[in-house]
Design an enzyme around this catalytic site. Structure first.
Site, short mmCIF file in Angstrom:
data_model
loop_
_atom_site.label_atom_id
_atom_site.label_comp_id
_atom_site.label_asym_id
_atom_site.label_seq_id
_atom_site.Cartn_x
_atom_site.Cartn_y
_atom_site.Cartn_z
N ASP A 1 0.86 -1.17 0.00
CA ASP A 1 0.00 0.00 0.00
C ASP A 1 0.91 1.24 0.00
O ASP A 1 2.12 1.14 0.13
CB ASP A 1 -0.96 -0.02 1.20
CG ASP A 1 -2.21 0.82 0.93
OD1 ASP A 1 -3.25 0.56 1.54
OD2 ASP A 1 -2.13 1.72 0.06
C1 GLC Z 1 -4.45 4.11 -0.17
C2 GLC Z 1 -5.35 2.97 0.17
C3 GLC Z 1 -5.44 1.93 -0.89
C4 GLC Z 1 -5.38 2.58 -2.26
C5 GLC Z 1 -4.01 3.20 -2.40
C6 GLC Z 1 -3.83 3.91 -3.75
O1 GLC Z 1 -3.73 4.57 0.90
O2 GLC Z 1 -5.14 2.34 1.42
O3 GLC Z 1 -6.67 1.20 -0.69
O4 GLC Z 1 -5.61 1.61 -3.26
O5 GLC Z 1 -3.74 4.12 -1.36
O6 GLC Z 1 -4.69 5.00 -3.84
#
Ligand code: GLC
Length: 730
Positions: free
Chosen positions: A263
């Site tokens: 993430d």
């Molecule tokens: C965020 C989220 C994740 C998302 C990613 C990209 O922090 O936790 O679910 O897909 O960033 O936006």
């Protein structure tokens, strides 16, 4: 290209080029032809990093995507295309109902169709991968991201997660019109301590295996090409650095062979977690755990080469990760067509076409929670639509960043499109004057001065006094839920409670329409209205669907995918709780039982609950035999009747309880359901086939088993049904 050709390309890559494939950068780094200094400098990135990276997130727009891709391929030493990834969560520019609402349809096939439509729209706009579905099980309405989940039940979560993957990926990823799916967030992110965003997750092995992994298993089973690591710790280890979680469980036990992406900056954040000493150890821990790609971070590109040279990590780990990136690009057909048919005109046509589906879907997600006195459906009575959502177009969820409010249909537009005469007024702002939504600038927050608020209220009271029925359109501000949207007291904002009470003082005939990304605390709200329709965040066509349901053109058919707590003190709350040694029902003293002194143990509304515009009855549940053995099955049957005055639909749900097992099992678990539609006065027998597979559960060791013994079956219209019978599995 063929695997042989891909292997040849891989073998020609330098170490720096391989490691470059493991980096995903923000679109901002490619916004202009030259390398941006702002965020890049903050991250310690250099131009060369962007020139060799493997992927970009949040880059969208067919022409922009094609231009950036073309420039990138031209300058890359081996002309390897970028992977374009983005959060297509519930629709793209045409916003669909939030996932938590979609799960209330109890129709995974609806979500499959919505995800396929979103994939057509987003891939036409240049995207290759969506960071969806979120497969986290969620039973705590304090957590803002419940809106993205499929709720509290493992079976429903698994069914909707698998359906989303099938919808996004279709049958052939090699051509446009589809997106590679990314199941997230591995693992357990939906159970943060106290509902506090990113907080630690403390789950027993039994609950983890039998409940919390169900959505991720379903993603993998449906062929999700990517998975994403979670921000939280599991057993005290940040997910992105946990070998037990990623190597042993995700890749070993669950057999995931796709691309594992961290993430956003989660690898570097292991330093703040207190698990990695520095960037170098963060890189080592994440790669050893099995994370292939770093989403926006420099741990990999700065540290991996030195870690291999020093012998701290084997070259094999880098090769495996880089190979998975190239294989995904090849399977998406990017070497043959790096644009996958992206085209602005096609995108616009898809977005328009998806509006019909958006309207149909929204109507299937609304849950009628109360309808005393049958105020709904509205008839010819004079209605006043009052509230901040009466004419608002901000009806899309927190992840619908690309939805254009100007294209969204408001409740007023929906009502007037039906040719219904009604009064409309705002009555109150969404939030109190001066309120903010952390993380979003003030222009995201519409508010009013105190005097304006007083004027709005007076106008609303006048309108309510003049109407026979008041339709109050209230709710959370859309950005109060979503990531970072944890609320310790998820209640209606104060100005709206004031409006509700003021209207109630002059007119008791209130139909309440509630917008929210989560179950709100409604104990103080419920007595003030006669009807309550929960519409979540229905998306671009929300107002049209709401009007159709309010005026009876369609019936509310949604059933709750999450329990509604009577008090925040009950959170997390799930109908699937284990029995205790002192169940409240069996302890006469009223004290020494598992419950509260100051609040009922039962939820305000149970999982699976939802009313229809008709009334339904369920006859006794019977089994066609007293017992069955492995390889056999048993049939449970009950009769359902539409005892109302209009054609109607309902969802008959089957729950089973494993009365005694090698680990305590939930009081009951959803095992199947049937949608039933009948004319008034009609009845039908509904049967459920019970198989050994339905009795199986994953033990703490991850082994799937069904154990002999007594089972109780419950069939009814929500998880609280007492319509039961028993049988044995031998
Ligand atoms: C965020 C989220 C994740 C998302 C990613 C990209 O922090 O936790 O679910 O897909 O960033 O936006």
């Amino acid at each position: 290209m063929t695997e042989q050709a891909l292997r040849a390309l891989f073998d020609a890559l330098s170490q720096e080029e391989k490691i470059g494939q493991l980096l995903q950068l923000e679109a901002g780094f490619f916004a202009q032809s030259d390398f941006q200094t702002g965020p890049a400098a903050a991250l310690g990135l250099q131009a060369q990093d962007a020139a060799l990276c493997g992927s970009v997130l949040n880059l969208r727009g067919a022409e922009e995507a094609k231009a950036v891709q073309a420039r990138f391929i031209r300058q890359h030493p081996h002309h390897i295309p970028l992977l374009l990834m983005l959060d297509v969560i519930n629709g793209y520019e045409t916003a669909f109902p939030i996932p938590l609402a979609q799960a209330c349809s109890f129709r995974p096939e609806l979500t499959q169709a919505l995800c396929a439509a979103a994939a057509r729209e987003a891939s036409a706009d240049g995207l290759h991968v969506t960071f969806s579905p979120m497969a986290d099980l969620a039973a705590d309405c304090r957590w803002g991201r419940v809106m993205e989940s499929s709720g509290e039940d493992p079976l429903l979560c698994a069914a909707f997660s698998a359906a989303a993957v099938r919808g996004y990926q279709g049958d052939d990823l090699a051509h446009g019109g589809t997106l590679a799916a990314c199941g997230k967030h591995f693992a357990g992110y939906g159970a943060p301590l106290a509902g506090s965003e990113y907080a630690q997750v403390e789950l027993s092995p039994a609950a983890f295996q039998s409940d919390y992994l169900s959505g991720y298993r379903a993603c993998i089973g449906a062929g999700s090409r990517l998975m994403m690591t979670a921000f939280n710790t599991v057993d005290g280890i940040p997910a992105s650095g946990s070998k037990p979680l990623l190597r042993d469980l995700l890749r070993g036990q669950l057999g995931f062979e796709g691309l594992l992406i961290s993430d956003y900056s989660a690898i570097a954040e292991m330093i703040r977690h207190g698990y990695a000493e520095d960037r170098r150890s963060a890189a080592r821990l994440a790669l050893e755990a099995g994370v292939d790609m770093e989403m926006v971070g420099v741990c990999y590109v700065r540290e991996l080469d030195a870690l291999v040279r020093s012998g701290e990590i084997p070259q094999r780990l880098i090769d495996e990760a880089a190979w998975r990136v190239l294989k995904l690009k090849n399977d998406l057909g990017l070497f043959e067509d790096p644009y996958r048919g992206a085209d602005a005109e096609k995108f616009r046509a898809c977005a328009l076409e998806n509006r019909t589906l958006a309207a149909q879907a929204a109507a299937e997600t609304f849950v009628l929670l109360k309808n005393d006195g049958g105020l709904l459906p509205l008839g010819a009575q004079k209605a006043a639509f009052i509230g901040p959502y009466a004419e608002s177009r901000a009806l899309h969820g927190a992840w619908s960043f690309f939805c254009r409010e100007a294209d969204t249909v408001s409740i007023r537009q929906g009502v007037e499109a039906l040719g219904k005469a009604a009064a409309f007024c705002k009555g109150a702002p969404l939030l109190a004057p001066g309120a903010i939504i952390p993380g979003f600038s003030a222009d995201y927050v519409e508010s009013e001065t105190e005097e304006t608020q007083a004027t709005l209220l007076r106008e609303a009271v006048r309108a309510a006094s003049a109407a026979e029925t008041v339709v109050l359109c209230l709710g959370e501000q859309r950005l109060q839920s979503g990531e970072g949207g944890s609320r310790a007291e998820p209640v209606l904002p104060a100005p709206q409670m004031q409006l509700l009470r003021a209207v109630r003082d002059v007119n008791p005939n209130i139909v309440l329409i509630l917008f929210a990304g989560r179950p709100l605390l409604l104990r103080d709200v419920l007595p003030l209205c006669k009807s309550l329709l929960y519409v979540w965040f229905p998306g671009s066509m929300g107002g049209a669907a709401i009007a159709e349901v309010l005026y009876g053109e369609k019936e509310p058919v949604g059933r709750l995918s999450m329990s509604f707590p009577a008090s925040v003190g009950q959170c997390p709350i799930s109908y699937r709780a284990l029995n205790t040694g002192r169940p409240e029902a069996l302890v006469p003293t009223g004290r020494f039982h598992n419950g509260y002194q100051d609040c009922p143990s039962a939820p305000l509304f149970p999982f699976g609950f939802g009313l229809s515009y008709s009334a339904w009855q369920c006859g006794p549940l019977t089994a066609d035999r007293a017992a069955f053995a492995s390889g056999e099955h048993l049939v449970l049957t009950c009769t359902v009747r539409n005892i109302g005055r209009r054609k109607s639909s309902t969802v008959l749900q089957l729950y089973l309880q494993d009365v005694c097992a090698s680990v305590c099992r939930p009081r009951r678990e959803l095992k199947d359901w049937h949608h039933v539609t009948l004319a008034p006065g009609a009845e039908t027998a509904v049967s459920f086939e019970v198989t050994e597979r339905m009795l199986q559960f994953y033990g703490p060791d991850g082994a799937l088993r069904a154990e002999a013994g007594e089972f109780r079956a419950y069939a009814g219209f929500d998880s609280g049904t007492q319509n039961a019978c028993a049988f044995y599995f031998q």
